[in-house]
Structures are given as C-alpha cells and as structure tokens.
Design a protein around this motif. Sequence first.
Motif, PDB file in Angstrom:
ATOM      1  N   VAL A 133       0.962  -0.831  -0.139  1.00 15.47           N
ATOM      2  CA  VAL A 133      -0.218   0.148   0.101  1.00 15.47           C
ATOM      3  C   VAL A 133       1.085   1.418  -0.534  1.00 15.47           C
ATOM      4  O   VAL A 133       1.811   0.984   0.973  1.00 15.47           O
ATOM      5  CB  VAL A 133      -0.932   0.148   1.390  1.00 15.47           C
ATOM      6  CG1 VAL A 133      -1.504   1.650   1.665  1.00 15.47           C
ATOM      7  CG2 VAL A 133      -1.580  -0.966   0.977  1.00 15.47           C
ATOM      8  N   CYS A 134       0.920   2.218  -0.784  1.00 18.14           N
ATOM      9  CA  CYS A 134       1.107   3.642  -1.109  1.00 18.14           C
ATOM     10  C   CYS A 134       0.502   4.787  -0.086  1.00 18.14           C
ATOM     11  O   CYS A 134       1.777   5.408  -0.264  1.00 18.14           O
ATOM     12  CB  CYS A 134       1.845   3.620  -2.392  1.00 18.14           C
ATOM     13  SG  CYS A 134       3.256   2.334  -2.973  1.00 18.14           S
ATOM     14  N   ALA A 135      -0.915   4.669  -1.401  1.00 16.26           N
ATOM     15  CA  ALA A 135      -1.602   5.332  -0.809  1.00 16.26           C
ATOM     16  C   ALA A 135      -3.274   5.476  -0.004  1.00 16.26           C
ATOM     17  O   ALA A 135      -3.146   4.574  -0.164  1.00 16.26           O
ATOM     18  CB  ALA A 135      -1.971   6.049  -1.428  1.00 16.26           C
ATOM     19  N   LEU A 136      -3.653   5.780   0.963  1.00 12.22           N
ATOM     20  CA  LEU A 136      -4.412   5.641   1.623  1.00 12.22           C
ATOM     21  C   LEU A 136      -5.514   6.978   1.978  1.00 12.22           C
ATOM     22  O   LEU A 136      -5.070   8.094   1.579  1.00 12.22           O
ATOM     23  CB  LEU A 136      -4.456   5.383   3.219  1.00 12.22           C
ATOM     24  CG  LEU A 136      -3.397   4.132   3.737  1.00 12.22           C
ATOM     25  CD1 LEU A 136      -2.011   4.410   3.657  1.00 12.22           C
ATOM     26  CD2 LEU A 136      -3.979   3.064   4.353  1.00 12.22           C
ATOM     27  N   ALA A 137      -6.582   6.965   2.081  1.00  9.06           N
ATOM     28  CA  ALA A 137      -8.285   7.376   2.281  1.00  9.06           C
ATOM     29  C   ALA A 137      -8.861   7.869   3.306  1.00  9.06           C
ATOM     30  O   ALA A 137      -8.897   6.100   3.034  1.00  9.06           O
ATOM     31  CB  ALA A 137      -8.234   8.062   0.517  1.00  9.06           C
ATOM     32  N   CYS A 160      -2.218   8.551  -5.725  1.00  3.08           N
ATOM     33  CA  CYS A 160      -3.611   7.926  -6.565  1.00  3.08           C
ATOM     34  C   CYS A 160      -4.848   9.064  -5.776  1.00  3.08           C
ATOM     35  O   CYS A 160      -5.503   9.062  -6.596  1.00  3.08           O
ATOM     36  CB  CYS A 160      -4.196   6.707  -5.914  1.00  3.08           C
ATOM     37  SG  CYS A 160      -5.129   6.461  -6.629  1.00  3.08           S
ATOM     38  N   PHE A 161      -4.600   9.086  -4.670  1.00  2.00           N
ATOM     39  CA  PHE A 161      -5.685  10.071  -4.264  1.00  2.00           C
ATOM     40  C   PHE A 161      -5.271  11.968  -4.168  1.00  2.00           C
ATOM     41  O   PHE A 161      -6.513  13.147  -3.349  1.00  2.00           O
ATOM     42  CB  PHE A 161      -6.459   9.953  -2.853  1.00  2.00           C
ATOM     43  CG  PHE A 161      -6.851   7.985  -2.908  1.00  2.00           C
ATOM     44  CD1 PHE A 161      -7.750   7.743  -3.477  1.00  2.00           C
ATOM     45  CD2 PHE A 161      -5.911   7.820  -1.724  1.00  2.00           C
ATOM     46  CE1 PHE A 161      -7.774   6.230  -3.701  1.00  2.00           C
ATOM     47  CE2 PHE A 161      -5.898   6.222  -1.812  1.00  2.00           C
ATOM     48  CZ  PHE A 161      -6.744   5.271  -2.586  1.00  2.00           C
ATOM     49  N   ASP A 162      -4.969  12.317  -4.808  1.00  3.96           N
ATOM     50  CA  ASP A 162      -4.188  13.616  -4.559  1.00  3.96           C
ATOM     51  C   ASP A 162      -4.969  14.966  -5.421  1.00  3.96           C
ATOM     52  O   ASP A 162      -5.558  14.451  -6.491  1.00  3.96           O
ATOM     53  CB  ASP A 162      -2.380  14.017  -5.023  1.00  3.96           C
ATOM     54  CG  ASP A 162      -1.543  13.273  -4.470  1.00  3.96           C
ATOM     55  OD1 ASP A 162      -1.958  13.036  -2.788  1.00  3.96           O
ATOM     56  OD2 ASP A 162      -0.754  12.777  -4.389  1.00  3.96           O
TER      57      ASP A 162
END
Length: 596
Positions: A133-137, A160-162
């Motif tokens: 996992v690299c990105a979380l939201a 991913c969520f930027d």
Amino acid sequence: MPPPPRIHWPLRGRAAALRLAWFHAVMSQVNRLILRRPEPRELFKGVCEVCVMAGHLDIAVIDLSEGREVHRATAGTMRRVAVESPQNLLDGARTQALMMSLAMRAGGTVVIGDASTDERLHDTRAWCAATGVCALAAVLLKRAEVPIGVLLLHSKTPGCFDGEVTELLGELGADLSFALDNADRERERHEASFADHARKVAEDANRAKTEFLARMSHELRTPLNAMLGFAQLLATDPAEVLSPPQAERVRLITHAGWHLLGLVNDVMDISRVEAGRIEVVNVCGDISAVLDEAVALTQPLARTSGLELSERAVSRVGIGAVADPRRLLQVLLNLLSNACKYNRPGGQVRIDVTQAGSEVCLDVVDNGIGMTPEHLSHLFEPFNRLGREGQAVEGSGIGLTLARQLVHLMNGRLEVESSPESGTRARVVLPSCVLAAGQVAAEAPKPLAVLEPVSSTKGGALVLYIEDEPVNQLLVAQLLTRCEGIQLLQAVNGRDGLALARSRQPDLILLDMQLPDLSGFELLSALRDDPATAALRVVAVSANTTPADVATALDLGALDYWTKPLALEAFRAGLASLLPERARSSGDARQGARAS
C-alpha cells in the motif's frame, strides 16, 4: 537531482487524468446506487465494490465508529496476504483505526499520498510495506451531521488520491451521508406509518369490541326487561296475591335477573374504562350523602346475612372530597357487598371516615373470613374469584377490578389489607377539598314522587308508547294498569308513531330507540322539527346504555333516558314527575278535543 526526462510528464498527466476519470465513474455509479434507495448495509456493500472495480483500487472498507465493520471488498495481492498472515490482519486493523481517528479529528477527508514517508503512519509502515500500500484515503461519513464512520480506500499507486480526486472524495462522503440521512427518514416514515397502522388496527378492534359488547348488552337487556318486568308485576299484583312459595320463587327470579343485569353493566363499564370512554365527573362536594345512601342500600343484604352494618357519624360540616358521586356510590356498594358476602353470621361491617392531610380515607372494614397474601396478589385480576367459585356466594370476579379503575379515574387509590379469619379493610383514598357555604348535604334525601291515581281513566293523561317488540308493549301496558288515569296509545313503528303524535298530541311519548323503519334518533329529530310536535314531552326507553346514545338522545330533545329493564317503582316515579298536573284537571276537555 536532474529532472526526469520530459517524455515522462505527458505520461504522468495521462495517468492523473485516467485516475480522475475512474473516480468520476465511481461517483456516477455510487449516485445511481443511491437513487435505488437500498438499505444501509446493501448501500455499503455496493459502494465498496464500486470503489474496487470502477476506481481500480486494492481495498475499500467501510468502518463504523462503534468499531463494527460493515463490509470489505479486496483485490489482488493484499487479499491473499491478509488471508495468509494473521499478523498482517492485525496490523491492517490498526491502520484502519488510525485512519478513522485522523478523519474524525479533521472532520473531513484525509489523504496520505505516500505511506512510506508520511509520519502519521509511523507505527503502521510495516503493514503498508508488506501489502504494497502506498496511498490511503479516509472519507468521513456522517449521519444527521454526526460522524459515524469512514470509507477507507487503499491503493498501490503513490499519490492516487491527490489533487482533484481529493475533492471528489469529499463529494462522495457528502453523497453517502445524504443517503444515510435519507435512509433514516425513510425508516422513520415507515415506522410512523406502521405505528399509525397498528394504532388504527387497535382502534378498530377496540371499536368492534365495544360495538359487540353494546349489542350483547342490548340483546341481554331486552329479555331481561320482560323477565324482571313481569316478575315485578306478579310480586305486586293486588288482585292475585301469590302464595308464600310462589312469592319466594318470583323473588328468586327477580334477584337472579338483577344480578345478571349488574354483571352486564360491570362488563360494559370495564370495556369503557379500557377504551377511555367512561364518563367520570369529579367535583368538590359533601360525600356524606353518598355514604348514607350506600349504607341504606346495603342494609337489606346485611340483615339477610345476619350482620351488623354501621357508619361512623359524619361531622356537622360534612365530608369534603373531590369525586364523582355516582361512581363513588358504585365503588362503595361493591366494597360493602363484598364485606357482607364474605363474612360470617353475627359479623360486623362498618365504614370509617378519616382525614389525612390533603386526603379523605373511606375504610370499609369487616371481621369476616379474610384473605391470604396469595389471594391479595390476585385480588384485582378480572374474573378471578380467588378459588371461591364453589361457595354459595354469587359474584363475577370483576367488581373490584372495576372499582379500582373508577377510583383511579377519580384521582384516588384503592388499597386492601386482609388476613385469614381476621377480616378485611378496603380503603378508598380521595383528594379532600374545603366545602363552601351551602355545600353540606341534606340529612336525608327526599322520597321519590309516587303517581297519584285520578278519578277517571277517560279524564287522565295520554301516553303514546312507540315500540315494535310485542313483549315490551304488553309489559308497559300492564305497568300502566297500576296507574289509574292513564290512557295508552301504542305504535309498532316510527312512522305510525309520528302520525299518532301529530293527531293525538299525547301528554307523554315513551320512545324505543330501535324501530324497524326509523331509528329513535331520526324520530326525535322529526318530532323536534315539526311545529305540531316540537313541544311534546318525549322519554327515550331503550336497552342501549352507551353514554354516546344517551347524550345524543338528550341533545335531540328527549327529557330523559330510561334504560331497560324497567324497575316498577322507578317507572311509576318517572311518570309522576313528567306527566303534567293539567292532564288531571282538564282531562275531559282534552278528551273531547281529541275525539273531534
């Protein structure tokens, strides 16, 4: 460090645009899902699946703030790792809890672009590294503006969520919160509709029960009227005096009839109390006359049972209490009757009156057979005679139930103390009040008026009886033969009765309320609306005893409402009070006018 080759910037831009397109697709599919108005669990499941499939994410989880996971959708490597490694499952749960805490504190969406460098994930980097996992939201979910949980999104793609995706996630959270509020409103409307339907069903059932009991009361009162009426005629016939054995048999018939009538009245009263339709009018007044009447009415039973019945002397200033006199008399008669019935020869029954602060206590005390604690625990259960059904004591087991309910409606309470072979104390506690000048009851009620016979039947008053039941016609005809100076006209339906009322102008109309062609209410309206009959005196005579029927008849112009069965002395007294004196003095002239 030199910048990356320029050829990479268009690729990076295309990747960001593709991610944005994916999340627009997520928004579109989620909104279509919301429009179907699914239940919350179905909505959560669908949202997680849409995020994983349309958003090309690796994990989507919705967690509630209570710590209960609603649904999880996974894909690819992380699902296999989570299944294979219990430690990774535990670390994943810690990561979810941390993200939820961050979103709750921020009051909105929280995005982590790179899990390997973000200090907020310092304690859970090992799990992120193990799962890739690299990105979380964390998208905050609210219900009625109160945070209740988060939608957790995981991706192996850094950033991913930027950018604009973060704004879309905020809109996604707002849409889901709106859907939750809408689901709550739908549920509340459904619950309110269900409650309203249940209330209507209960009201319909209660109305049906009341109508059934009223109909049964009428059907029982009609034969009782004949049975008790003719029994009273037999017992009081001066021309054909009964022998002692015959008189005793008639007395037993009469006694049983009045007992059955009392049972019918009690059942009707209980149903009215349960439906909240019983009429109780509480007033401040002197209740000493009520006590005197209760004792006087119970004395015959006490004498027959060989008991001494006494009443504590009433103060000269009276007994001030807030109560309904008619209902209080009903309660006291029940308590005194029980004290007499469940006593022993030579026993004693008395009424004590005491003032206790703002309350008046009426104690019905006896030294009879008493009751055990087990009996007392079931005392107010309807139709429970406490195992005394086999004794030669009549009763239905509902009198005390009704008495307690009536006392409660008078803002009082009914308390009972008893012990075997020592007797019973039944206490009625009522609110006290200060009597104003002139409110003290008279020492004794005046006797009922008795119809005085006149010299000539031809010169007497004219009574029109409108009744379709032959037995009732015969009964009233024979009752009136005991009253000299009464002429009787009879009609078997409403239209004939109305015609006779117009043509003969009777001094009094006795009107049955259930006729084959017109209801008694319709006939009362017709009599009132016709100038030729508007001034005639009308008394409703019926086996229907519901307060609504009585009130309607009186509102339509009836002077009184006599219920069947008819008591002979009360019938005679009623006639005496209603027939005008002029019918006796000018009867000849009236008779001549009628004949013409």
